[in-house]
Design an enzyme around this catalytic site. Structure first.
Site, short mmCIF file in Angstrom:
data_model
loop_
_atom_site.label_atom_id
_atom_site.label_comp_id
_atom_site.label_asym_id
_atom_site.label_seq_id
_atom_site.Cartn_x
_atom_site.Cartn_y
_atom_site.Cartn_z
N GLY A 7 0.88 -1.17 0.00
CA GLY A 7 0.00 0.00 0.00
C GLY A 7 0.91 1.21 0.00
N GLY A 9 0.61 4.21 -0.95
CA GLY A 9 -0.16 5.42 -1.22
C GLY A 9 0.43 6.60 -0.47
N ALA A 10 -0.45 7.48 0.03
CA ALA A 10 0.02 8.71 0.68
C ALA A 10 1.01 8.40 1.81
CB ALA A 10 -1.19 9.47 1.22
N GLY A 12 2.14 5.33 2.94
CA GLY A 12 3.13 4.30 2.63
C GLY A 12 4.34 4.91 1.94
N ASN A 104 -5.52 2.70 9.87
CA ASN A 104 -6.44 3.14 10.93
C ASN A 104 -7.60 2.18 11.09
OD1 ASN A 104 -5.38 5.54 11.92
ND2 ASN A 104 -6.20 6.73 10.24
N LYS A 183 -7.33 6.14 19.00
CA LYS A 183 -7.25 6.82 17.69
C LYS A 183 -8.54 6.61 16.90
CE LYS A 183 -4.50 8.34 14.01
NZ LYS A 183 -3.87 7.81 12.81
N ASN A 187 -10.89 9.41 15.21
CA ASN A 187 -11.28 9.33 13.79
C ASN A 187 -12.80 9.16 13.63
OD1 ASN A 187 -8.70 9.64 12.82
ND2 ASN A 187 -8.26 7.47 12.81
N GLU A 268 -13.48 4.37 5.19
CA GLU A 268 -13.17 3.39 6.25
C GLU A 268 -14.26 3.36 7.33
OE1 GLU A 268 -9.09 4.96 7.05
OE2 GLU A 268 -8.39 3.01 6.36
#
Ligand code: NAD
Length: 307
Positions: A7, A9-10, A12, A104, A183, A187, A268
């Site tokens: 992953g 992405g942002a 990673g 997350n 967390k 979130n 998510e």
């Protein structure tokens, strides 16, 4: 250490850059063709908050293409994507590979247990952030930290040292499940409410009954935590929220769920408020706020996808 980031992405990509700069052998795994093509051709472009832009050359490939043995695989997909990613990278997981999930939300450890031995699993929470602005291009701000713990009998210390060589500010947690719930509490407030109120974090913080709504959500989470044997410290979460809504912290930031909705992606939510609501119905405890918020976010996903 030989590390794969599953992953890329942002977040990673940000973690991958830091690990590579510290001398680790890093490979990214991702399924987004345009992103892989951009990084493979021009390198990963990183816009730093000091205004400097840098390029990094890190091999990134699909799960089908990757081969070899890795000491550590860091899982940084979105939570609903974790199961598929673990299936896709099965061929590079040996009995000596450790897997650290930093995504997350709740339920990640249960998903990992379906794929690997408990003694290979490490779970963590991270306060590092990153934004993916174009294929092959991220924007990073501020610093962060990671709390992690081995879920079974794995020795987490070598992993902590390897990550700290990259200045990732890692500490060993004695109760990572509580940290994950903490967390997830944050979130479960900021992610859906900024979407539903169409606000950034600071704007949400100024909303008349924003803090009351937060308490409604968190009191339900605390109740379900008690039944699951997990202490949810609502006051500590509210203190963190009060800090986050300040512009010098995350106030001007739109949480990832807001960005996912705008991009027409799945969110998510089922691993945040939806997960708590599901636990509530398993225990026969009504969770009206979390259940309603979950349904509203799913409705919003549908609306945005058709635009
Ligand atoms: P992202 O969507 O930018 O990155 C996920 C990447 O995984 C994507 O590039 C996607 O193509 C890839 N992917 C997913 N499934 C795949 C599969 N089966 N095969 C190949 N590639 C696959 O998400 P992100 O923002 O980096 O967040 C990752 C996780 O970290 C989330 O759980 C998020 O909530 C959490 N997180 C993010 C931040 C942040 O600032 N971005 C901060 C803290 C925590």
């Amino acid at each position: 250490m030989k590390i794969a980031i599953a992953g890329f992405g942002a977040l990673g990509a940000r973690v991958g850059v830091m690990l590579q700069q510290a001398g680790h052998e890093v490979t990214g795994i991702d399924g987004w063709a345009a992103h892989i093509a951009a990084i493979s051709t021009d390198g990963l472009t990183v816009h730093q908050d000091d205004g400097v832009t840098k390029k990094y050359y890190i091999p990134v490939m699909t799960a089908k293409e990757i081969d070899g043995k890795f000491d550590l695989i860091i899982l940084l997909t979105k939570t609903p994507q974790l199961d598929t990613m673990l299936t896709d990278i099965k061929h590079i997981i040996t009995k000596n590979t450790k897997l650290l999930v930093l995504s997350n939300g709740l339920g990640n450890i249960e998903v990992m247990e379906k794929h690997v031995n408990r003694d290979q699993i490490l779970a963590g929470v991270t306060l590092w952030t990153s934004e993916l602005i174009n294929p092959g291009e991220i924007r990073v701000t501020g610093t962060g930290s990671i709390k992690l713990q081995a879920i079974g009998e794995a020795n987490a210390k070598p992993i902590v040292s390897a990550l700290n060589k990259a200045s990732l500010n890692v500490t060993l947690s004695q109760n990572v499940i509580e940290a994950i719930w903490h967390k997830a509490g944050i979130n479960s407030v900021l992610n859906p409410l900024t979407v539903l109120l169409d606000a950034n974090i600071a704007e949400f913080g100024m909303a008349g009954n924003g803090m009351d709504l937060s308490l409604n959500i968190l009191d339900e989470i605390k109740q379900i935590g008690e039944l699951e044997g997990i202490n949810v410290d609502v006051n500590a979460i509210m203190k963190d929220l009060a800090l986050l809504i300040r512009p010098e912290h995350a106030g001007n930031h739109y949480p990832s769920m807001y960005q996912d909705i705008k991009a027409g992606k799945h969110t998510e939510i089922d691993f945040l408020n939806g997960y708590f609501a599901k636990l509530g119905s398993e225990h026969g405890v009504p969770m009206p706020f979390n259940a309603l918020i979950t349904r509203l976010i799913h409705a919003k996903e549908d609306i945005e996808r058709t635009k």
